[in-house]
Design an enzyme around this catalytic site. Structure first.
Site, PDB file in Angstrom:
ATOM      1  N   ASP A  71       0.817  -1.204   0.000  1.00 58.06           N
ATOM      2  CA  ASP A  71       0.000   0.000   0.000  1.00 58.06           C
ATOM      3  C   ASP A  71       0.855   1.260   0.000  1.00 58.06           C
ATOM      4  OD1 ASP A  71      -1.973   1.906   0.406  1.00 58.06           O
ATOM      5  OD2 ASP A  71      -2.239   1.431   2.528  1.00 58.06           O
ATOM      6  N   ASP A 110      -2.132   5.921  -4.913  1.00 54.53           N
ATOM      7  CA  ASP A 110      -2.387   4.997  -3.809  1.00 54.53           C
ATOM      8  C   ASP A 110      -2.730   3.595  -4.325  1.00 54.53           C
ATOM      9  OD1 ASP A 110      -3.201   3.641  -1.566  1.00 54.53           O
ATOM     10  OD2 ASP A 110      -4.653   5.138  -0.915  1.00 54.53           O
TER      11      ASP A 110
END
Length: 427
Positions: free
Chosen positions: A128, A312
């Site tokens: 992430d 992201d």
């Protein structure tokens, strides 16, 4: 799913180093997170869960607060530093292992293998770029998804008295203590890596296909107060190039990968265009991989207005300021505000539409999104209205969150030395 041990280490000799230091690059497997169900109908509950994750990561951020005061050494000054990112295709012996794509009619999220402890134990994590902490479930967490880490079997495990907690707006949580142990991803090892050792999970954390999460963001955003795994690799001089890059496949297909210390020219066409990070939006401190954007436009029309965009990999859809979303959908024929039937920030458009180009501008370049990625599915089975994948959502600093919906279209490179994010057209 590929075996967790199916990772090959690609080592190179950096000829510019006076010490002939051996540096490395690896390609890691990732499987894929969803906001519509197996029959490709929009799933409002999945959308709510994703929005809760986005709010938890960005919504309540105090940009005056930093969790980690670690001073990052200026890699640019090292005589052995090679400014051109290492292309793993240049090594015939380099291993290439795809990420696992968790697919529920849309590509929900991408995860891959990690090992921890002495002797090593294998588990899985969501890689992430929008967060900075590593957290893993312990075997004492009875309901946590696995593979779980049996800390009592590791001779190098050390736990502190510092609490670790993640809380999402939907009530989901993960709690435990901050600990350290030896952590390895594809042969790249960090001793005494800090992480959240989770002993209790609730809500939607219990439904994941992966066990934990590895944040690839910056030290200032690490709530454990520990230096992130990738930054430790940089500081230790481990990598061939101080970059990582993503290729994300569609529809649960194979081929998704995270290249740590490298790029992979077999996964993109053309050249990589780089864009400088934008710390001004976060008061001069780099928390995220965020870059300035001129905004979205439809079919070459007027822009929605500029914002700073976080790239992201841990988010499925795209979230932009509410005013920008309203302006974008006003230019899409037949689009309607769906707040009254779904939730705030969501819009629909006719499923039968032949959509024009939906693009986002970085620098002087417009980057298009495939209409199939933009379509989150019909509102319900048989509905003629489909849900758009760009969602109006306001977070601190007016940030936009650019997730996998965009990244499936564009090979992405995150360069720690030059503090840039680069894109090239994905194959």
């Amino acid at each position: 799913m590929l075996s967790l041990t199916a990772l090959l280490l690609a080592s190179i000799l950096v000829s510019a180093s006076p010490f002939q230091q051996k540096r490395s690059a690896i390609v890691v497997p990732l499987p894929a997170r969803a906001v519509h169900s197996a029959n490709k109908v929009f799933d409002p509950e999945a959308a709510k869960r994703e929005r809760s994750r986005v709010y938890a990561k960005y919504g309540g951020k105090n940009f005056g607060q930093t969790f980690n005061a670690t001073v990052v050494r200026p890699i640019e000054a090292r005589s052995e530093y090679n400014s051109a990112p290492f292309d793993i295709q240049r090594r015939a012996t380099s291993g290439k292992v795809p990420l696992v794509d968790v697919f529920h009619s849309t590509d929900s999220y991408y995860y891959g293998p990690l090992s921890v402890g002495t002797p090593t134990q294998n588990t899985t994590v969501d890689f992430d770029t929008g967060s900075s902490d590593l957290w893993l479930p312990l075997s004492t967490c009875s309901r946590c998804p696995g593979p779980k880490f049996r800390s009592s079997s590791s001779s190098t495990y050390r736990v502190s008295g510092t609490a670790f907690s993640i809380q999402y707006g939907d009530g989901s949580s993960a709690k435990g203590k901050v600990a350290t142990d030896t952590v390895t991803v594809g042969g790249l090892t960090v001793a005494k890596q800090g992480f959240g050792a989770v002993t209790k999970e609730t809500g939607n954390f219990l439904k994941g296909s992966n066990a934990g999460l590895l944040g690839l963001g910056f030290p200032a955003n690490a709530e454990t107060g520990k230096t992130p795994f990738f930054v430790n690799l940089v500081n230790n001089g481990t990598l061939a190039s101080n970059v990582f890059s993503f290729y994300l496949s569609r529809h649960g297909g194979s081929g998704s990968e995270l290249c740590i210390g490298c790029t992979n020219s077999a996964k993109y066409t053309g050249s990589i265009a780089y864009h400088a990070l934008d710390p001004a939006t976060t008061r001069g401190t780099q928390y995220y991989w965020n870059i300035k954007s001129g905004g979205f436009s439809y079919n070459g029309g007027s822009s929605t207005g500029s914002f700073s965009a976080v790239i992201d990999s841990g988010t499925t859809a795209i979230y932009i300021p509410s005013a920008a979303a309203k302006k974008l959908y006003a230019s899409i024929p037949g689009a309607k505000d769906a707040s009254s039937i779904l939730e705030a920030g969501l819009y629909t458009y006719p499923c039968s539409s032949s959509l024009g180009a939906i693009t986002i501008t970085f620098g002087s370049t417009k980057y298009a999104i495939n209409p199939a990625d933009f379509n989150l599915g019909p509102v319900s089975s048989g509905s003629s209205s489909c849900v758009g994948g760009i969602i109006g959502h306001d977070v601190v600093g007016g940030l936009a969150i650019i997730g996998d919906e965009f990244l499936k279209n564009w090979y992405s490179v995150f360069n720690y030395d030059t503090k840039t994010v680069g894109f090239a057209k994905a194959i």
